[in-house]
Design a protein around this motif. Structure first.
Motif, PDB file in Angstrom:
ATOM      1  N   TYR A 108       2.534   0.445 -24.208  1.00 10.75           N
ATOM      2  CA  TYR A 108       1.840   1.060 -23.083  1.00 10.75           C
ATOM      3  C   TYR A 108       1.530   0.020 -22.012  1.00 10.75           C
ATOM      4  O   TYR A 108       1.826   0.209 -20.830  1.00 10.75           O
ATOM      5  CB  TYR A 108       0.549   1.722 -23.577  1.00 10.75           C
ATOM      6  N   VAL A 109       0.948  -1.087 -22.437  1.00 10.18           N
ATOM      7  CA  VAL A 109       0.580  -2.144 -21.496  1.00 10.18           C
ATOM      8  C   VAL A 109       1.829  -2.701 -20.819  1.00 10.18           C
ATOM      9  O   VAL A 109       1.847  -2.924 -19.607  1.00 10.18           O
ATOM     10  CB  VAL A 109      -0.219  -3.267 -22.204  1.00 10.18           C
ATOM     11  N   GLY A 110       2.891  -2.880 -21.589  1.00  7.75           N
ATOM     12  CA  GLY A 110       4.142  -3.381 -21.030  1.00  7.75           C
ATOM     13  C   GLY A 110       4.734  -2.456 -19.984  1.00  7.75           C
ATOM     14  O   GLY A 110       5.315  -2.901 -18.990  1.00  7.75           O
ATOM     15  N   ASN A 111       4.553  -1.154 -20.178  1.00 12.08           N
ATOM     16  CA  ASN A 111       5.078  -0.169 -19.231  1.00 12.08           C
ATOM     17  C   ASN A 111       4.199  -0.016 -17.996  1.00 12.08           C
ATOM     18  O   ASN A 111       4.659   0.478 -16.970  1.00 12.08           O
ATOM     19  CB  ASN A 111       5.248   1.196 -19.901  1.00 12.08           C
ATOM     20  N   CYS A 112       2.944  -0.423 -18.094  1.00 14.27           N
ATOM     21  CA  CYS A 112       2.018  -0.266 -16.969  1.00 14.27           C
ATOM     22  C   CYS A 112       2.127  -1.389 -15.948  1.00 14.27           C
ATOM     23  O   CYS A 112       1.783  -1.206 -14.794  1.00 14.27           O
ATOM     24  CB  CYS A 112       0.582  -0.184 -17.475  1.00 14.27           C
ATOM     25  N   ALA A 151      -2.019  -5.587 -17.913  1.00 12.93           N
ATOM     26  CA  ALA A 151      -1.983  -6.692 -18.886  1.00 12.93           C
ATOM     27  C   ALA A 151      -3.134  -7.675 -18.685  1.00 12.93           C
ATOM     28  O   ALA A 151      -3.546  -8.346 -19.631  1.00 12.93           O
ATOM     29  CB  ALA A 151      -0.645  -7.430 -18.794  1.00 12.93           C
ATOM     30  N   LYS A 152      -3.672  -7.733 -17.470  1.00 15.59           N
ATOM     31  CA  LYS A 152      -4.782  -8.653 -17.176  1.00 15.59           C
ATOM     32  C   LYS A 152      -6.135  -8.092 -17.619  1.00 15.59           C
ATOM     33  O   LYS A 152      -7.109  -8.835 -17.695  1.00 15.59           O
ATOM     34  CB  LYS A 152      -4.822  -8.969 -15.685  1.00 15.59           C
ATOM     35  N   GLU A 153      -6.183  -6.798 -17.890  1.00 13.95           N
ATOM     36  CA  GLU A 153      -7.447  -6.180 -18.299  1.00 13.95           C
ATOM     37  C   GLU A 153      -7.787  -6.536 -19.744  1.00 13.95           C
ATOM     38  O   GLU A 153      -6.896  -6.824 -20.548  1.00 13.95           O
ATOM     39  CB  GLU A 153      -7.355  -4.655 -18.167  1.00 13.95           C
ATOM     40  N   ASP A 181      -7.628   3.097 -21.467  1.00 18.03           N
ATOM     41  CA  ASP A 181      -6.669   3.681 -20.523  1.00 18.03           C
ATOM     42  C   ASP A 181      -5.592   4.471 -21.261  1.00 18.03           C
ATOM     43  O   ASP A 181      -5.202   5.557 -20.834  1.00 18.03           O
ATOM     44  CB  ASP A 181      -6.020   2.586 -19.663  1.00 18.03           C
ATOM     45  N   LEU A 182      -5.100   3.918 -22.365  1.00 17.94           N
ATOM     46  CA  LEU A 182      -4.077   4.607 -23.152  1.00 17.94           C
ATOM     47  C   LEU A 182      -4.618   5.930 -23.702  1.00 17.94           C
ATOM     48  O   LEU A 182      -3.979   6.976 -23.585  1.00 17.94           O
ATOM     49  CB  LEU A 182      -3.590   3.714 -24.299  1.00 17.94           C
ATOM     50  N   VAL A 183      -5.792   5.882 -24.280  1.00 21.14           N
ATOM     51  CA  VAL A 183      -6.385   7.095 -24.847  1.00 21.14           C
ATOM     52  C   VAL A 183      -6.634   8.133 -23.751  1.00 21.14           C
ATOM     53  O   VAL A 183      -6.359   9.328 -23.933  1.00 21.14           O
ATOM     54  CB  VAL A 183      -7.684   6.759 -25.616  1.00 21.14           C
ATOM     55  N   THR A 184      -7.119   7.694 -22.596  1.00 14.62           N
ATOM     56  CA  THR A 184      -7.349   8.606 -21.484  1.00 14.62           C
ATOM     57  C   THR A 184      -6.051   9.271 -21.048  1.00 14.62           C
ATOM     58  O   THR A 184      -5.997  10.496 -20.850  1.00 14.62           O
ATOM     59  CB  THR A 184      -7.994   7.867 -20.300  1.00 14.62           C
ATOM     60  N   ASP A 185      -4.997   8.475 -20.907  1.00 10.68           N
ATOM     61  CA  ASP A 185      -3.705   9.045 -20.511  1.00 10.68           C
ATOM     62  C   ASP A 185      -3.190  10.030 -21.554  1.00 10.68           C
ATOM     63  O   ASP A 185      -2.635  11.079 -21.202  1.00 10.68           O
ATOM     64  CB  ASP A 185      -2.675   7.938 -20.271  1.00 10.68           C
ATOM     65  N   LEU A 186      -3.405   9.743 -22.816  1.00 11.46           N
ATOM     66  CA  LEU A 186      -3.001  10.679 -23.867  1.00 11.46           C
ATOM     67  C   LEU A 186      -3.791  11.984 -23.771  1.00 11.46           C
ATOM     68  O   LEU A 186      -3.219  13.069 -23.866  1.00 11.46           O
ATOM     69  CB  LEU A 186      -3.194  10.063 -25.252  1.00 11.46           C
ATOM     70  N   LEU A 187      -5.092  11.873 -23.572  1.00  9.64           N
ATOM     71  CA  LEU A 187      -5.927  13.071 -23.481  1.00  9.64           C
ATOM     72  C   LEU A 187      -5.567  13.919 -22.270  1.00  9.64           C
ATOM     73  O   LEU A 187      -5.691  15.145 -22.299  1.00  9.64           O
ATOM     74  CB  LEU A 187      -7.403  12.695 -23.449  1.00  9.64           C
ATOM     75  N   MET A 188      -5.096  13.283 -21.203  1.00 14.79           N
ATOM     76  CA  MET A 188      -4.731  14.019 -19.999  1.00 14.79           C
ATOM     77  C   MET A 188      -3.476  14.877 -20.194  1.00 14.79           C
ATOM     78  O   MET A 188      -3.169  15.718 -19.356  1.00 14.79           O
ATOM     79  CB  MET A 188      -4.570  13.050 -18.826  1.00 14.79           C
ATOM     80  N   LEU A 189      -2.792  14.701 -21.326  1.00 21.51           N
ATOM     81  CA  LEU A 189      -1.650  15.561 -21.641  1.00 21.51           C
ATOM     82  C   LEU A 189      -2.090  16.958 -22.054  1.00 21.51           C
ATOM     83  O   LEU A 189      -1.282  17.875 -22.105  1.00 21.51           O
ATOM     84  CB  LEU A 189      -0.825  14.945 -22.781  1.00 21.51           C
ATOM     85  N   PHE A 190      -3.385  17.112 -22.363  1.00 20.73           N
ATOM     86  CA  PHE A 190      -3.921  18.359 -22.879  1.00 20.73           C
ATOM     87  C   PHE A 190      -4.905  18.977 -21.898  1.00 20.73           C
ATOM     88  O   PHE A 190      -5.449  18.292 -21.033  1.00 20.73           O
ATOM     89  CB  PHE A 190      -4.634  18.100 -24.217  1.00 20.73           C
TER      90      PHE A 190
END
Length: 72
Positions: free
Chosen positions: A13-17, A22-24, A32-41
């Motif tokens: 995920y970080v590599g694709n962003c 990567a600096k965070e 951020d990953l979990v938020t993006d996953l939840l936004m699928l629903f």
């Protein structure tokens, strides 16, 4: 999913962003990953997922060995 797979998913995920992500701090990256996953629903399903995650995390706490540093 096991811990190794979760670590690989976060790294992908970080590599694709890009470099900004990567600096965070790692806990922000994970959030951020979990938020993006939840936004699928839809919102109701996302809330159900969060409630289940909270319950699962609480139930597993005695067995958890942190991999990442504690969030500040």
């Amino acid at each position: 999913m096991n811990r190794k797979a979760a670590e690989a998913a976060l790294a992908a995920y970080v590599g694709n962003c890009g470099p900004g992500e990567a600096k965070e701090p790692e806990h922000w990256q994970a959030s951020d990953l979990v938020t993006d996953l939840l936004m699928l629903f839809d919102a109701d399903t996302a809330r159900k997922i969060l409630r289940r995650v909270e319950g699962d995390l609480t139930a597993e706490q005695p067995d958890v060995t942190p991999v990442l540093p504690a969030a500040i």
